[in-house]
Structures are given as C-alpha cells and as structure tokens.
Design an enzyme around this catalytic site. Structure first.
Site, PDB file in Angstrom:
ATOM      1  N   LYS A 153       0.834  -1.210   0.000  1.00 47.87           N
ATOM      2  CA  LYS A 153       0.000   0.000   0.000  1.00 47.87           C
ATOM      3  C   LYS A 153       0.874   1.267   0.000  1.00 47.87           C
ATOM      4  CE  LYS A 153      -3.643  -2.704   1.076  1.00 47.87           C
ATOM      5  NZ  LYS A 153      -4.754  -3.051   0.230  1.00 47.87           N
TER       6      LYS A 153
HETATM    7  C1  LIG Z   1      -5.562  -4.213   0.831  1.00 48.72           C
HETATM    8  C2  LIG Z   1      -7.038  -4.155   0.789  1.00 48.72           C
HETATM    9  C3  LIG Z   1      -7.825  -4.599   1.864  1.00 48.72           C
HETATM   10  C4  LIG Z   1      -7.306  -5.376   3.032  1.00 48.72           C
HETATM   11  O1  LIG Z   1      -6.288  -4.856   3.730  1.00 48.72           O
HETATM   12  P1  LIG Z   1      -5.427  -5.839   4.666  1.00 48.72           P
HETATM   13  O2  LIG Z   1      -4.709  -4.872   5.520  1.00 48.72           O
HETATM   14  O3  LIG Z   1      -4.540  -6.628   3.771  1.00 48.72           O
HETATM   15  O4  LIG Z   1      -6.372  -6.687   5.439  1.00 48.72           O
HETATM   16  C5  LIG Z   1      -9.196  -4.410   1.801  1.00 48.72           C
HETATM   17  N1  LIG Z   1      -9.770  -3.859   0.727  1.00 48.72           N
HETATM   18  C6  LIG Z   1      -9.057  -3.454  -0.338  1.00 48.72           C
HETATM   19  C7  LIG Z   1      -9.780  -2.853  -1.479  1.00 48.72           C
HETATM   20  C8  LIG Z   1      -7.666  -3.603  -0.344  1.00 48.72           C
HETATM   21  O5  LIG Z   1      -6.965  -3.235  -1.421  1.00 48.72           O
END
Ligand SMILES: *Cc1c(COP(=O)(O)O)cnc(C)c1O
Length: 393
Positions: A184
């Site tokens: 991210k």
């Molecule tokens: C990355 C992501 C998540 C989940 O995040 P985590 O921290 O990996 O649980 C949820 N929704 C979207 C759209 C994402 O890209």
C-alpha cells in the site's frame, strides 16, 4: 517479497522508520501505547475526522465497522465485484449478504445508478471501494446513502491521501477504512485504521478491537489491576489490536506521506508519458476534480477484443523478463468461494468481467527509476506485439 528483478511493489523504509521502531523496542512498551495514539492522530488529522482507530489489518477494520453498525444475518450490503476479496469477505463475516453491482469501465468503481437500483428494504449499507485509489463517484455514493438513510462504508484501503472535490478519501462515508500491507501507499507491515466522526461507532470499534473491553479512556494501561476493567468484557470482541512496533512504522510513514504520494505520482506520470501512444492499451483515467491522486498501483488494460489467455501470456512474458506484473483484480463473484456459496457464474457482471480479464498491474513503487519504467514499458510493448503476431498465424 518478490524474486523479480523489478518487483510489482516495494515498501519505502528509511532511517526514520528504523529509529522509531528502535525507540519502541527500547521503551519496553510494545502494545497499547503512545505510538498508536500518535499514528491515530496523524491519520485523523489527514482525513479531517474526529476519530481514528488503529487495528491489525484493513480487513479487521472493515469487519469491526460492519459489526459496530449492527449489520448481520438477513441484511444486504451493496458492493463492487471489482476489488480485493477482503471488501466482500467482511460482509460474509457478519452473516450479511453482499449484493454486487457492475462497475463503470473508466473509473472501475461501482456504477451509482446500479447501486440505486439495487437498494431494497433489506439494504443496510453501501460498501464502496476506491479502485486503485480512484475516488470517482464518492460524492454520488454519499448522496444515495443519505437519501436512503443507510450508511456509506468506505473501503479506502487503496486510497490513503487521495482528495476528491475537496474531501479526503476515508471521510466520505460514515466510516472509512485503510490498510497498511507492504504494497500500500504506506505500510506498517500489517495494519489498518478506521476513521469516523461517529462517537458511538468509534467507541464500539475501540472496544471490539480489544476483546470487547469497556473503553476506559484513551491509553488505559494493559493489565492495570487497579482499573478492574482488563478482564471485564462487555461484548463479543476480537483481538484486532495493532502493536506499538507497527504503529511506529505508521508514524514515520505518515510523516513522509506527502513525499511518498509525490514520488508515486512521478512514477505514474512517467508511465503515462511512456505508454500513451500504445494503441492496444487503455491507461487509468483520473477525474479532473481529484486534486490529490494517491496511486495504489498502476494498472493498464488491453483493448477490447484481447482475451484472458492473451493477457495472461503478456503477464507471463513480463515475468519471464524478471518484471513483476499482476492480474489485479480477478472478479470477487467468480472466486471459487463466491461461486460456491452464492451461485455466481460468468456473465453475472459483464463489465467487471470484461475489464478484469484484460488488466495488467505493472511494477509500481515510490522511487522507481526511469530506467526501470522504460524497461517495463519496452518489454510490455514487445509482449503485446508478440501477441499481435501470433494472432495472424
Ligand atoms: C488491501 C485491501 C484490503 C485489506 O487490507 P489488509 O490490511 O490486507 O487486510 C481491503 N480492501 C481493499 C480494497 C484492499 O486493497
């Protein structure tokens, strides 16, 4: 993270992150401490919300928001089939039914007209996702939610820092959720954050992340025997806490957020320059009213008419050349678990399916060198020409 010479993504960690993590380790306070509070304040300030609640992942954050809003069996939640699976899974965790609506082919976000049509007396929320960080329609989702008096839940896991029509991603909805997995915009290793202006929901989430304990004022000390509240559980909660080590990473990354967003914009702009004239490719479209675009990944797609097999061969060809590429995102409703549990098949959401079989996520991270961007672009063009040639045989 990847054995590819040019990876699909790469976290940007500096001495600042190292120093703050070391500070935590030396402090002896490894959970429920000052780093979490600092991290929460930084995110709340950025989003302009009164509350931010750190948690163990974006998925955990989504789960708690749904529980906190009282959504459960018999309820419907409208969402997009073109997302990472966690956004719909959270709806299944609480026993509610995800109601998918098809997307708009340029923003790749759920089509607002279809959302409005999908609303029934059982609809208890709209759970919307900024696909790859793109905020288009979030003002419209907000209006639809207000008109039907249901909450808008914003899965902003791909959009930290994006600003659209003056509103930061995460603050369009009753609650917004961010995720901090290493791919991210900012990372805490693993982690998530809920933002909201709703005091009651914020308190519910603070209790839910901490085993359903009463919220005894900010910074209540773990294990403090004098408070008498550590082994008092008011509701069915979870252990969705974030450690101080993760929070320290988050504080450092938030302090560098503007720099990271700028670097990612530079990379995106360079890709656009480099690929604009490739006729077989559709590049991401960003609405002019998006004053800050915080890029999650850079996803291009092959023109209509290219098949999934051809796209998969282009991705395989990139990988053969040590270039990390991904098929972001396969449709959620076509994942085996959703086909089995809900009976979906091909053809249920034609636009999402058509887009999803032609997308290619390219290597994308802050500080990607011009040379690497050129190598990726050149190799991509080569792989596409190879497909074009094999079509003629
Ligand atoms: C990355 C992501 C998540 C989940 O995040 P985590 O921290 O990996 O649980 C949820 N929704 C979207 C759209 C994402 O890209």
């Amino acid at each position: 993270m990847s054995h590819h010479e040019i990876p699909l993504s790469k976290p940007d960690i500096t001495k600042l992150e190292e120093d703050l993590v070391l500070e935590v380790l030396q402090s002896g306070r490894l959970s429920i401490g000052p780093m979490q509070e600092r991290f929460e304040s930084l995110v709340a300030e950025r989003c302009g919300t009164t509350h931010a609640i750190a948690c163990s992942s974006g998925t955990a954050g989504l789960h708690m928001v749904l529980v906190g809003l009282g959504i459960g069996p018999g309820d419907e939640v409208i969402t997009t089939p073109f997302s990472f699976i966690a956004s719909a899974n959270a709806i299944l965790y609480v026993g509610a039914t995800p109601v998918f609506v098809d997307i708009c082919p340029s923003s790749l976000n759920a089509n607002p007209e279809l959302i409005e049509k999908a609303i029934t007396p059982r609809t208890k929320a709209i759970l919307a996702v900024e696909a790859f960080g793109n905020p288009t329609y979030f003002d419209e989702y907000q209006k639809i939610a207000a008109k039907h008096e249901i909450p808008l839940i914003e899965d902003s896991c791909e959009a930290l820092g994006t600003v659209y029509k003056g509103t930061p991603a995460g603050s369009f909805g009753r609650a917004g959720v961010f995720g901090f997995y290493p791919n991210k915009q900012i990372t805490t290793g693993e982690g998530g954050m809920i933002v909201t202006n709703d005091d009651r929901l914020a308190n519910a989430c603070r209790s839910l992340r901490n085993q359903g304990r009463a919220v005894a004022g900010r910074g209540a000390i773990a294990g403090g025997s004098t408070s008498g509240s550590w082994l008092h559980h008011e509701r069915l909660g979870f252990n969705y806490r974030m450690s101080e080590i993760n929070a320290a990473l988050g504080v450092a990354q938030m302090q560098r957020l503007d720099e990271l967003i700028q670097l990612r914009n530079d990379t995106a702009n360079r890709y656009v320059e480099r690929l604009l004239d490739v006729p077989e490719l559709t590049l991401p479209t960003i609405d002019s009213e998006c004053s800050v675009m915080s890029w999650f990944v850079f996803v291009v797609r092959l023109a209509a008419g290219y098949t999934r097999e051809e796209r998969d061969r282009v991705i395989a060809g990139l990988r053969m050349h040590e270039i990390g590429a991904g098929d972001y995102f396969p449709c959620i409703h076509l994942q085996p678990i959703y086909q089995r549990a809900m009976g979906f098949g091909e053809g249920s959401y034609p636009i999402a399916e058509s887009v999803s079989q032609r997308t290619i996520a390219l290597p994308f991270f802050s500080g990607m060198s011009l040379r690497d961007i050129d190598i990726v672009a050149q190799t991509l063009e080569l792989m596409i020409s190879r497909e074009n040639l094999s079509r003629r045989d």
